[in-house]
Motif scaffolding. Structure first.
Motif, PDB file in Angstrom:
ATOM      1  N   ALA A 118       0.798  -1.233   0.000  1.00 37.17           N
ATOM      2  CA  ALA A 118       0.000   0.000   0.000  1.00 37.17           C
ATOM      3  C   ALA A 118       0.828   1.279   0.000  1.00 37.17           C
ATOM      4  O   ALA A 118       0.282   2.364  -0.227  1.00 37.17           O
ATOM      5  CB  ALA A 118      -0.941  -0.003   1.205  1.00 37.17           C
ATOM      6  N   SER A 119       2.132   1.177   0.229  1.00 30.30           N
ATOM      7  CA  SER A 119       2.964   2.381   0.246  1.00 30.30           C
ATOM      8  C   SER A 119       4.154   2.280  -0.715  1.00 30.30           C
ATOM      9  O   SER A 119       5.116   3.034  -0.589  1.00 30.30           O
ATOM     10  CB  SER A 119       3.467   2.661   1.668  1.00 30.30           C
ATOM     11  OG  SER A 119       4.172   1.558   2.180  1.00 30.30           O
ATOM     12  N   SER A 167      11.195   7.898  -0.796  1.00 27.80           N
ATOM     13  CA  SER A 167      12.353   7.660  -1.661  1.00 27.80           C
ATOM     14  C   SER A 167      11.901   7.362  -3.077  1.00 27.80           C
ATOM     15  O   SER A 167      10.786   6.880  -3.307  1.00 27.80           O
ATOM     16  CB  SER A 167      13.199   6.494  -1.135  1.00 27.80           C
ATOM     17  OG  SER A 167      12.466   5.278  -1.188  1.00 27.80           O
ATOM     18  N   VAL A 168      12.782   7.685  -4.021  1.00 29.63           N
ATOM     19  CA  VAL A 168      12.584   7.349  -5.433  1.00 29.63           C
ATOM     20  C   VAL A 168      13.905   6.775  -5.920  1.00 29.63           C
ATOM     21  O   VAL A 168      14.939   7.439  -5.838  1.00 29.63           O
ATOM     22  CB  VAL A 168      12.233   8.591  -6.282  1.00 29.63           C
ATOM     23  CG1 VAL A 168      11.906   8.179  -7.715  1.00 29.63           C
ATOM     24  CG2 VAL A 168      11.091   9.376  -5.672  1.00 29.63           C
ATOM     25  N   GLU A 169      13.887   5.550  -6.410  1.00 25.63           N
ATOM     26  CA  GLU A 169      15.143   4.945  -6.833  1.00 25.63           C
ATOM     27  C   GLU A 169      14.949   4.042  -8.041  1.00 25.63           C
ATOM     28  O   GLU A 169      13.852   3.535  -8.299  1.00 25.63           O
ATOM     29  CB  GLU A 169      15.765   4.146  -5.690  1.00 25.63           C
ATOM     30  CG  GLU A 169      14.903   3.013  -5.181  1.00 25.63           C
ATOM     31  CD  GLU A 169      15.559   2.264  -4.032  1.00 25.63           C
ATOM     32  OE1 GLU A 169      16.792   2.336  -3.906  1.00 25.63           O
ATOM     33  OE2 GLU A 169      14.831   1.598  -3.276  1.00 25.63           O
ATOM     34  N   ALA A 170      16.041   3.878  -8.784  1.00 24.22           N
ATOM     35  CA  ALA A 170      16.043   2.937  -9.902  1.00 24.22           C
ATOM     36  C   ALA A 170      16.195   1.535  -9.345  1.00 24.22           C
ATOM     37  O   ALA A 170      17.111   1.261  -8.566  1.00 24.22           O
ATOM     38  CB  ALA A 170      17.188   3.263 -10.850  1.00 24.22           C
ATOM     39  N   THR A 171      15.295   0.644  -9.743  1.00 20.72           N
ATOM     40  CA  THR A 171      15.366  -0.749  -9.298  1.00 20.72           C
ATOM     41  C   THR A 171      15.486  -1.691 -10.493  1.00 20.72           C
ATOM     42  O   THR A 171      15.278  -2.897 -10.372  1.00 20.72           O
ATOM     43  CB  THR A 171      14.129  -1.105  -8.448  1.00 20.72           C
ATOM     44  OG1 THR A 171      12.936  -0.654  -9.111  1.00 20.72           O
ATOM     45  CG2 THR A 171      14.219  -0.447  -7.080  1.00 20.72           C
ATOM     46  N   ILE A 178       8.957   3.859  -6.081  1.00 15.90           N
ATOM     47  CA  ILE A 178       8.652   5.001  -5.219  1.00 15.90           C
ATOM     48  C   ILE A 178       8.070   4.467  -3.923  1.00 15.90           C
ATOM     49  O   ILE A 178       7.079   3.720  -3.942  1.00 15.90           O
ATOM     50  CB  ILE A 178       7.646   5.956  -5.896  1.00 15.90           C
ATOM     51  CG1 ILE A 178       8.197   6.447  -7.241  1.00 15.90           C
ATOM     52  CG2 ILE A 178       7.326   7.136  -4.976  1.00 15.90           C
ATOM     53  CD1 ILE A 178       7.202   7.257  -8.049  1.00 15.90           C
ATOM     54  N   ARG A 179       8.692   4.840  -2.811  1.00 17.15           N
ATOM     55  CA  ARG A 179       8.197   4.426  -1.498  1.00 17.15           C
ATOM     56  C   ARG A 179       7.634   5.640  -0.770  1.00 17.15           C
ATOM     57  O   ARG A 179       8.238   6.718  -0.780  1.00 17.15           O
ATOM     58  CB  ARG A 179       9.312   3.765  -0.693  1.00 17.15           C
ATOM     59  CG  ARG A 179       9.754   2.433  -1.297  1.00 17.15           C
ATOM     60  CD  ARG A 179      10.818   1.722  -0.473  1.00 17.15           C
ATOM     61  NE  ARG A 179      11.075   0.392  -1.006  1.00 17.15           N
ATOM     62  CZ  ARG A 179      11.919   0.135  -1.998  1.00 17.15           C
ATOM     63  NH1 ARG A 179      12.585   1.133  -2.572  1.00 17.15           N
ATOM     64  NH2 ARG A 179      12.094  -1.105  -2.430  1.00 17.15           N
ATOM     65  N   LEU A 180       6.477   5.437  -0.155  1.00 14.21           N
ATOM     66  CA  LEU A 180       5.782   6.504   0.545  1.00 14.21           C
ATOM     67  C   LEU A 180       5.928   6.342   2.052  1.00 14.21           C
ATOM     68  O   LEU A 180       6.202   5.240   2.552  1.00 14.21           O
ATOM     69  CB  LEU A 180       4.294   6.497   0.170  1.00 14.21           C
ATOM     70  CG  LEU A 180       3.964   6.499  -1.327  1.00 14.21           C
ATOM     71  CD1 LEU A 180       2.453   6.489  -1.523  1.00 14.21           C
ATOM     72  CD2 LEU A 180       4.594   7.695  -2.023  1.00 14.21           C
ATOM     73  N   THR A 181       5.720   7.431   2.766  1.00 14.98           N
ATOM     74  CA  THR A 181       5.818   7.377   4.221  1.00 14.98           C
ATOM     75  C   THR A 181       4.601   6.715   4.851  1.00 14.98           C
ATOM     76  O   THR A 181       4.651   6.284   6.001  1.00 14.98           O
ATOM     77  CB  THR A 181       5.966   8.794   4.797  1.00 14.98           C
ATOM     78  OG1 THR A 181       4.869   9.600   4.337  1.00 14.98           O
ATOM     79  CG2 THR A 181       7.280   9.423   4.348  1.00 14.98           C
TER      80      THR A 181
END
Length: 258
Positions: A118-119, A167-171, A178-181
């Motif tokens: 969910a995040s 955070s926003v990162e290349a995976t 994109i990970r949300l709080t």
């Protein structure tokens, strides 16, 4: 990254997406894709600059002039986020997700997206897309474009929409995560035209303080390339013949401020 979001923040971002869909997307949708119907005519406020002999059977125009109801001081919607600013910017720039004629989210520069929880949102970035300067779209460009709004201390007018981004990162080579709080099922709307326009990492670094000015203009992957911006007068654009999503309807466009 920025502090915890509130539901009101995401409602505001959703309203922004609805505003762009209802108003600012009208001209870009008119001018973006080509049509097989040669009887297509410009929308209200637009005048066809081509003669019959200049109009190909596909329904495209040699040139088109559109009157806009007011001027702008910047083409960059992260600095000045009015309807007219969006109308211009969305001819040249695109977002990760688009909005279709029914007001639903659809793939754009992200060809797919998923939420493993969910995040967390994982997006696959479309391959074979180039900016109007001929450079390839990469995940670094996408991350840099998001971070214009999401990074700590951002002064972007759209920073509020990214308050919940941790955070926003290349995976992957063509993948970002994109990970949300905190969980937010409405977050994909943040990645649509109301609150995200993709430009290149190099363009941001080279022109951080002047993007959207008459000297620097905008860089994007959209159907048109902005070639001139004269505040209180007009914006000139030419077709991006390498656009990934088809043939633009006009070879050149002039947007007059009235």
């Amino acid at each position: 990254m920025n502090a915890h979001p509130t539901q009101s923040v995401f409602r505001r971002a959703r309203r922004k997406a609805a505003m762009v869909f209802a108003g600012a997307l009208a001209v870009p949708l008119l001018l973006a894709g080509c049509s097989d119907d040669s009887s297509d005519s410009p929308a209200d406020g637009a005048t066809d600059g081509a003669t019959d002999s200049e109009t190909p059977a596909s329904g495209t125009f040699d040139s088109l002039t559109v009157a806009l109801p007011s001027s702008v001081s910047s083409l960059d919607v992260s600095r000045e986020a009015g309807i007219v600013n969006y109308t211009i910017a969305l001819l040249a720039q695109e977002s990760l997700l688009g909005i279709d004629a029914d007001g639903q989210l659809v793939p754009a520069l992200a060809e797919s997206w998923d939420a493993p929880d969910a995040s967390t949102y994982v997006l696959q970035i479309r391959d074979g897309v180039t900016f109007s300067d001929g450079t390839d779209l990469t995940v670094d460009d996408v991350i840099a474009s998001i971070n214009v709004h999401a990074e700590e201390g951002s002064t972007s007018a759209l920073a509020y929409a990214y308050a919940g981004v941790e955070s926003v990162e290349a995976t992957g080579e063509r993948e970002i995560t994109i990970r949300l709080t905190e969980p937010n099922s409405a977050f994909p709307w943040i990645l649509s035209p109301g609150t995200l326009q993709i430009t290149s990492d190099e363009f941001i670094e080279a022109n951080k303080d002047t993007i959207g000015t008459p000297e620097t203009l905008l860089l994007g992957t959209g159907p048109y390339k902005i070639t001139e911006f004269v505040p209180d007068s007009h914006v000139a654009l030419e077709a991006n013949t390498e656009w990934w999503n088809g043939e633009p309807k006009a070879s050149s466009v002039r947007l007059d401020f009235i």
